[in-house]
Scaffold this active site. Structure first.
Site, PDB file in Angstrom:
ATOM      1  CE  LYS A  99      -4.234  -1.735   0.151  1.00  0.00           C
ATOM      2  NZ  LYS A  99      -5.141  -1.531  -1.019  1.00  0.00           N
ATOM      3  CD  GLU A 121     -10.242   3.978   0.639  1.00  0.00           C
ATOM      4  OE1 GLU A 121     -10.172   5.210   0.505  1.00  0.00           O
ATOM      5  OE2 GLU A 121      -9.493   3.188   0.039  1.00  0.00           O
ATOM      6  CB  SER A 388      -0.031  -8.003  -1.384  1.00  0.00           C
ATOM      7  OG  SER A 388      -0.927  -8.852  -0.705  1.00  0.00           O
TER       8      SER A 388
END
Lengths: 406, 275
Positions: A99, A121, A388
């Site tokens: 991210k 969010e 990830s």
């Protein structure tokens, strides 16, 4: 759909309207339209600006710790006895997931726009942490919207965000998960559009977000392509990534789209099983519709109301998916499959015990499918799984499922 | 002449400003909505705006969000809203009704099917919050074919060049959003509203209605001084919720009475306007 799959095709999306074939677009309230146009214009200017790219690349190198390694999971591959499994180690990034690649990029855009406040969010909390992190570094005010249900199951990340100086705003409307957090973030943005930059965490939302998040995350696939050629001597036979909104998957897939010999698998959350309806697999089971600024595949009922989703992983618990994935599904370039809660938990334990790498529960869905895929391949072939995120944030969830008090 | 055009022509000839009332179909109950709509007309509504409930109403503040949630819990659907309009039309052929909602339920129904069913039921116009001009071509064609008005929102953030694009597509009236924010939010800045309305008027002869943040007779009077119509929504729903909170056994009749009393006071406030 009859479309010739050519290299040019993948460079042609999104078009000027932000569409990927019939998907994407800008389905938002009028108040946000000029903010989106401003963002679009700024990004069009900076995208090919050498100084901006240098700044982005330097941050990725010195703050995030890129390039992330491509690791051959030998013990796991041997145990399965098929193709070789390589892991793209996004879990080793600063803050523990992919991210941060995107929040670094969007924070640079916010800085260029002179915004003093950022909002985000979050579902699993990884995007919230990554946003709070870049906000702390740039001295920006940060508000993270998070469903009450997710606050409960991701308490460690909630505390991390608070330590970083962010305000975590509990969202109590609707199903109290990621989709409702996104509604609330959009409401905040409408209200504070003058001084606020909305850092969307996935390749969804209105244009230009699906494009710019894809571009920032594509560093994953660009590195993996070079690393695969260097370490395995060839391109992978397959790529595997989990898909909630789809940012880690598009980041890995995008730089390989024109390599026809590379098969791609996006793994959705099968929840309690696709047949039960309790899942978060809109590409596998949903239908096209409009939500959160774009047209895409959605989980919806016959009246067009968005359905509640279920997944053991908060980060995949979303009824929509990025519009580029919807398009890649329809043109047949990427295979979208599912792994259920149980399979993901088993894969979580296996990777932890066999390789000493604890994956996030989101990532564990990709691992579950990768094991199946590798089993049917020959040892001279290899696949790359986007690892990830790391699983530290999920240990309380796993313990609770197994009835263990920590 | 369409009901909307006839209504605004009548208001203009009377030198009055219009009052648009918003409620969510199916809230507080599906069976009471038709009666509530008739009562709002009696209390002074010139145009009825009926919210189509959606699971993810992104542009709504907390009051209207909860209205959507209650309506959905009551089983309300897009077809249900159309049935309510058809039932209302049996007793009222004059008062224009516009529907306000989000794209997905309408897409799911089918744009052409919705336009045909809307015209049949007696709907006059549609506001789709998340269909800005860039995304509106398909539904616009369907609505035009049955002479339903597509009503657009213009916000304080809409630049002048965009206003031009929007008014060229708009029919019925222009819905001018008074504040940056969600429904029911914010403090109205009458000077800014006046400036925005003037800018819109410089580009179109369509009537301009102003909504978002109008709570009472005073704020309505301030807006009516510069606009052709005033939209009240959250305040009406809030009035009904408050009755239920104060008196858990409040009948539906009592809740409706709270909304209509507020609307009546707003109507009186506007009509006593010195403008």
């Amino acid at each position: 759909m009859t479309i010739d799959i050519t290299p040019e095709l993948f460079a042609s999306v999104p078009d000027a309207h932000g569409r990927f074939g019939p998907f994407g677009g800008k389905f938002v309230a009028e108040t946000l339209m000029s903010a989106l146009s401003d963002l679009e214009a700024l990004y069009a200017r900076l995208k090919d600006d050498a100084a901006f790219q240098r700044e982005f690349d330097a941050d990725l190198a010195h703050y995030v710790g890129r390039p992330s390694p491509l690791y051959e999971a030998s013990r796991l591959s041997d145990a399965i006895g098929g193709g070789r499994i390589y892991l793209k180690r996004e879990d080793l990034n600063h803050t523990g997931a992919h991210k941060i690649n995107n929040t670094i990029g969007q924070a640079l855009l916010a800085k260029h726009m002179g915004k003093r406040r950022v909002i985000a969010e979050t579902g699993a909390g990884q995007h919230g942490v990554a946003t709070a992190t870049v906000a702390a570094r740039l001295g920006l005010e940060c508000h993270v919207f998070m469903g009450e249900e997710d606050i409960r199951r991701q308490s460690l990340n909630v505390y991390r965000m608070k330590l970083l100086g962010a305000e975590v705003v509990p969202v109590t409307s609707g199903s109290r998960t990621l989709k409702d957090a996104m509604n609330e973030a959009l409401r905040d943005w409408v209200t504070n559009v003058d001084d606020t930059f909305y850092i969307i965490g996935t390749v969804a939302g209105p244009h230009p977000y699906p494009m710019l998040v894809r571009d920032f995350q594509s560093v994953i696939g660009r590195e993996a392509r070079v690393q695969s050629l260097a370490q395995a001597g060839k391109l992978p036979a397959g790529l595997v990534a989990c898909v909630g909104g789809g940012s880690n998957a598009i980041g890995l897939f995008h730089p390989f789209l024109q390599d026809a010999e590379v098969a791609m698998y996006g793994v959705e959350a099968g929840g309690k099983g696709l047949e039960t309806g309790a899942h978060a697999a809109p590409l596998s089971m949903g239908s096209p519709g409009v939500l959160h600024g774009n047209r895409t595949y959605l989980m919806q009922d016959d009246d067009g109301q968005i359905l509640d989703t279920h997944s053991v992983s908060a980060g995949l618990d979303y009824p929509g998916v990025g519009p580029e994935h919807a398009w890649l599904k329809d043109i047949g370039r990427v295979n979208y499959v599912a792994a259920n809660d149980e399979e993901a938990l088993a894969a979580f334990h296996r990777l932890t015990r066999v390789e000493g790498i604890m994956p996030a529960l989101e990532t564990a869905h990709a691992m579950a499918y990768a094991e199946r895929l590798a089993a049917d391949m020959s040892p001279d072939e290899h696949i790359i799984v986007n690892l990830s995120g790391r699983g530290d944030k999920d240990i309380l969830t796993v313990a609770a499922i197994e009835g263990i008090e920590v | 002449m369409s009901r909307l055009n006839a209504t605004f022509a009548r208001l203009r000839s009377e030198g009055r400003q219009g009052l648009v009332s918003y409620i969510v179909a199916g809230d507080p109950s599906p069976s009471g909505t038709v009666e509530l709509l008739h009562q709002l007309v009696v209390a002074g509504a010139d145009v009825l705006e009926v919210g189509v409930p959606f699971s993810d109403p992104m542009a709504e503040g907390a009051v209207i969000q909860k209205g959507h949630e209650r309506a959905l819990a009551n089983g309300m659907s897009l077809q249900g809203v159309l049935d309510i309009v058809a039932a209302f039309r049996q007793a009222d052929q004059q008062t224009p009704i516009i529907m306000m909602g989000y794209a997905n339920p309408i897409e799911r129904f089918g744009y052409e099917a919705f336009a045909a069913a809307g015209a049949e039921a007696g709907v006059d116009g549609l506001i789709t919050v998340d269909l800005p001009p860039e995304e509106v071509d398909a539904i616009d064609a369907a609505l035009k074919a049955v002479e339903l008005d597509n009503i657009f929102l213009i916000s304080p953030t809409t630049p002048a060049s965009r206003i031009q694009t929007i008014v060229e597509r708009a029919r019925g009236f222009i819905y001018c959003i008074a504040v940056k924010g969600v429904t029911g939010s914010g403090q109205l800045d009458a000077t800014e509203v006046a400036r925005n309305v003037a800018l819109i008027r410089s580009k179109t002869a369509l009537p301009v209605a102003v909504g978002f943040g109008i709570k009472d007779a005073d704020s309505a009077r301030a807006v009516a001084a510069v606009a052709d119509a005033v939209v009240v929504g959250s305040a009406l729903i809030d009035a009904m919720v408050r009755v239920a909170e104060q008196e858990p056994v409040a009948s539906e009749h009592q809740r409706h009475a709270a909304a209509t009393a507020l609307l009546k006071s707003i109507r009186e406030g506007m009509d006593s306007s010195p403008s």
